[in-house]
Enzyme design. Structure first.
Site, PDB file in Angstrom:
ATOM      1  N   ASP A 141       0.831  -1.198   0.000  1.00  0.00           N
ATOM      2  CA  ASP A 141       0.000   0.000   0.000  1.00  0.00           C
ATOM      3  C   ASP A 141       0.864   1.247   0.000  1.00  0.00           C
ATOM      4  O   ASP A 141       0.471   2.299   0.500  1.00  0.00           O
ATOM      5  CB  ASP A 141      -0.918  -0.004   1.226  1.00  0.00           C
ATOM      6  CG  ASP A 141      -2.009   1.049   1.124  1.00  0.00           C
ATOM      7  OD1 ASP A 141      -2.536   1.467   2.173  1.00  0.00           O
ATOM      8  OD2 ASP A 141      -2.317   1.472  -0.013  1.00  0.00           O
ATOM      9  N   LYS A 144       2.903   3.375  -5.668  1.00  0.00           N
ATOM     10  CA  LYS A 144       2.370   2.379  -6.614  1.00  0.00           C
ATOM     11  C   LYS A 144       3.427   1.931  -7.613  1.00  0.00           C
ATOM     12  O   LYS A 144       3.374   0.800  -8.075  1.00  0.00           O
ATOM     13  CB  LYS A 144       1.135   2.951  -7.317  1.00  0.00           C
ATOM     14  CG  LYS A 144       0.102   3.514  -6.345  1.00  0.00           C
ATOM     15  CD  LYS A 144      -0.157   2.622  -5.141  1.00  0.00           C
ATOM     16  CE  LYS A 144      -0.725   3.386  -3.962  1.00  0.00           C
ATOM     17  NZ  LYS A 144      -0.686   2.600  -2.691  1.00  0.00           N
ATOM     18  N   ASP A 169      -3.194  -2.965  -2.581  1.00  0.00           N
ATOM     19  CA  ASP A 169      -4.230  -1.934  -2.631  1.00  0.00           C
ATOM     20  C   ASP A 169      -4.048  -1.092  -3.894  1.00  0.00           C
ATOM     21  O   ASP A 169      -2.965  -1.028  -4.475  1.00  0.00           O
ATOM     22  CB  ASP A 169      -4.142  -1.029  -1.389  1.00  0.00           C
ATOM     23  CG  ASP A 169      -5.339  -0.086  -1.280  1.00  0.00           C
ATOM     24  OD1 ASP A 169      -5.187   0.990  -0.677  1.00  0.00           O
ATOM     25  OD2 ASP A 169      -6.430  -0.421  -1.804  1.00  0.00           O
ATOM     26  N   ASN A 170      -5.124  -0.432  -4.331  1.00  0.00           N
ATOM     27  CA  ASN A 170      -5.055   0.600  -5.374  1.00  0.00           C
ATOM     28  C   ASN A 170      -4.627   0.118  -6.743  1.00  0.00           C
ATOM     29  O   ASN A 170      -4.008   0.878  -7.506  1.00  0.00           O
ATOM     30  CB  ASN A 170      -4.103   1.729  -4.958  1.00  0.00           C
ATOM     31  CG  ASN A 170      -4.388   2.247  -3.587  1.00  0.00           C
ATOM     32  OD1 ASN A 170      -3.553   2.148  -2.681  1.00  0.00           O
ATOM     33  ND2 ASN A 170      -5.560   2.810  -3.381  1.00  0.00           N
ATOM     34  N   GLU A 199     -11.168   4.447  -1.324  1.00  0.00           N
ATOM     35  CA  GLU A 199     -11.649   4.731   0.032  1.00  0.00           C
ATOM     36  C   GLU A 199     -12.504   5.996   0.098  1.00  0.00           C
ATOM     37  O   GLU A 199     -12.159   7.028  -0.453  1.00  0.00           O
ATOM     38  CB  GLU A 199     -10.471   4.838   1.008  1.00  0.00           C
ATOM     39  CG  GLU A 199      -9.333   5.722   0.560  1.00  0.00           C
ATOM     40  CD  GLU A 199      -8.249   4.953  -0.189  1.00  0.00           C
ATOM     41  OE1 GLU A 199      -8.538   3.891  -0.763  1.00  0.00           O
ATOM     42  OE2 GLU A 199      -7.117   5.415  -0.223  1.00  0.00           O
TER      43      GLU A 199
END
Ligand SMILES: O=C(NCCNC(=O)c1cc(-c2ccc(F)cc2)cc(O)c1O)c1cc(O)ncn1
Ligand SMILES: [Mg+2]
Length: 214
Positions: A141, A144, A169-170, A199
């Site tokens: 997380d 990226k 995540d993401n 989120e």
């Protein structure tokens, strides 16, 4: 000088959450992000998926990349069995300071070690500094564009074993396209995509679970 968003989030936790109660810390942060200021915590929707994967894996060794303010750190630590080794890495020293206080407010400071530094420097040190042989569960997380170099680093450093689970995540927003392409085209990973939303928003996002096959 003006406070930072993580500092305002910490104040909200200290004001609204009950000391030693992880659930109240999670709720206080989600409330702050929904009603005061958006912040890049994994959030409640993706957080519930994170909870289910951690519970399913029931890991003995855990690594989180990108502590930020400690929201997902608290979500993970509250589910771990006693004796689990949990390390979380954060690049930004100001975030480390806030995260340690939020984790302590939840009463989980003895369950996790917050380490300041960059993942590229720290991952090769895991064995010597923390006595880790392999990680059962890894939550990505952080930056990226570090997801792909860091999963390659895990492989090179022998930190994955047959069945190690990585959850990223993401993968849609902000996105980690090179990482997704790598794990989805590699015969060494079994993958599953969990659709969700960024989120506290209606923007599309999701988590990618990848199981290392050895
Ligand atoms: O880890 C470090 N930053 C946070 C990584 N996380 C993110 O960037 C992140 C961003 C978003 C996001 C999404 C939409 C949008 F409009 C703005 C931000 C959401 C998320 O859920 C994240 O997780 C970091 C910092 C630094 O200075 N050096 C080394 N690492
Ligand atoms: Mg994130």
């Amino acid at each position: 000088t003006r406070s930072t968003r993580p500092q305002r989030m910490l104040k909200a936790v200290q004001k609204n959450a009950t000391k030693g109660n992880p659930e109240s810390v999670i709720s206080a942060i989600d409330y702050f992000c929904k009603h005061s200021e958006w912040a890049m915590n994994v959030g409640d929707e993706k957080g519930s998926i994170l909870d289910s994967v951690v519970t399913e894996v029931n890991p003995s060794t855990v690594l989180e990349l990108g502590t930020y303010c400690g929201y997902s750190t608290v979500r993970i630590a509250r589910l771990l069995s006693p004796g689990t080794k949990f390390i979380t890495l954060e690049f930004n020293p100001a975030n480390v300071t806030v995260a340690r206080q939020i984790i302590a407010h939840a009463g989980l400071q003895d369950k996790v070690t917050v380490v300041e530094g960059s993942s590229g420097d720290l991952i090769p040190q895991m064995k010597e500094r923390f006595g880790i042989t392999t990680f059962d569960f890894i939550f990505l997380d952080h930056w990226k564009d570090r997801y792909l170099p860091d999963i390659k680093l895990f492989e090179e450093c022998g930190l994955l074993r047959k069945g190690s689970v990585l959850l990223a995540d993401n993968v849609i927003c902000p996105g980690a396209p090179e990482y997704l392409e790598y794990v989805r085209n590699s015969p060494r990973y079994e993958n599953r995509y969990y659709p969700a939303h960024l989120e506290y928003t209606k923007v599309e996002d999701g988590l990618e679970k990848s199981v290392f096959l050895g």
